[in-house]
Scaffold this active site. Sequence first.
Site, PDB file in Angstrom:
ATOM      1  CD  GLU A  85      -2.916 -24.244  43.117  1.00 13.72           C
ATOM      2  OE1 GLU A  85      -3.754 -23.432  42.708  1.00 13.72           O
ATOM      3  OE2 GLU A  85      -2.730 -25.371  42.590  1.00 13.72           O
TER       4      GLU A  85
ATOM      5  CE1 TYR B 279      -5.194 -22.433  45.481  1.00 16.64           C
ATOM      6  CE2 TYR B 279      -5.031 -20.066  45.825  1.00 16.64           C
ATOM      7  CZ  TYR B 279      -4.797 -21.180  45.052  1.00 16.64           C
ATOM      8  OH  TYR B 279      -4.153 -21.045  43.832  1.00 16.64           O
TER       9      TYR B 279
END
Length: 397
Positions: free
Chosen positions: A206, A118
């Site tokens: 993101e 991530y």
Amino acid sequence: MNLHEFQGKQILSSYGVRVQRGHVANTAEEAVTVAKQLTEETGTGWHVIKAQIHAGGRGKGGGVKLAKNLDQVKEIAGQIIGMDLITPQTPPEGKKVNKVLIAEDVYYPGDGEISEFYMSVLLNRATGRNMIMYSTEGGMDIEEVAEHTPHLIFTEEIDPSVGLQGFQARKIAFNLGLSGGAFKEMVKFVDSLYNAYIGCDASMFEINPVLKTSDDKIIAVDAKVTLDDNALYRHADYAEMRDESEERPIEVEAKAAGLNYVDLDGTVGCMVNGAGLAMATMDLIKYAGFEPANFLDVGGTADAKRVEIAFRIILKDPNVKAILINIFGGIVRCDRVAQGIVDAYKNMGDEIKVPIIVRLQGTNADLAKQIIDESGMPILSAIEFQEASDRVKEALS
């Protein structure tokens, strides 16, 4: 301004970030055509069909599926296009899918292990610095990771005077447990990702997941990108990426009228000038025991036409039971605002069926109160904050 995944990947790719390649399709037939094209370009045998909406968690709602042949591409694309996709980030009724991204399969077998990470880039408002947040737990909701395994979330803050430094990119790659070719690829990936974030005036990037492939490539498999609206004047090409069908119609209408509007869940409509005053007004409403129905900033002018447009937008929300107008008369005189409110009220006639509370403070505030009180309109006036709060209670009790 939120972007679709395919749009975010276009920006990332232009800055040298390696992305999962793909093409957009608006119909099932078009999906087959672009799938064939993608196979010619990349050699991929399987295709990932991804719903394109402004929301995360698409896979959980059935908006991301794998097709192993062209018949499945057509079938799955036909199922996803037109569906109301419900995810944890959509309204309860979901969002209609108008297009899909046909992407290459990057989870191919090879000599090395496949890993998911991530990574996001955003502003840490507490320190006033940009921050890279990353974790070894890619492919999962970062909120779940933060709640259950917070020690697996790392952050790297960037000094704005010098920018991202090489040792910081290497530190990120090291904390993700990479070595060899994957380590070098991740260092390059982080550097390019940060350059993209700065270059396009984003407020958030993101990437979940960032994939280490079986042959040590680092790829952005997803891309959630939010651009700073205030910087779009520098990026005309990005401004054209706005998809108004993904936004609330009432907010689109307000933007077209030059009003800053955000729809909320309460019962008291707000009409103010200035973002700071808007926040204070919402606090005032909560202090009175109610919830704001919206954030609406009319800006530096509040003539009859502008006030009328604001009234009509606020009243489109059936939950609104009262409207609080809170204007500071600095650039614009309070008496002119008061006359604009009265004129707008007269123009709308019986369309206004909820109480109106008006607080005007600043230049000619006393004269403004007199205009409101002598208008003959059922408008409650106030000068002090507490008085406005009491008027809201009075109107809704």
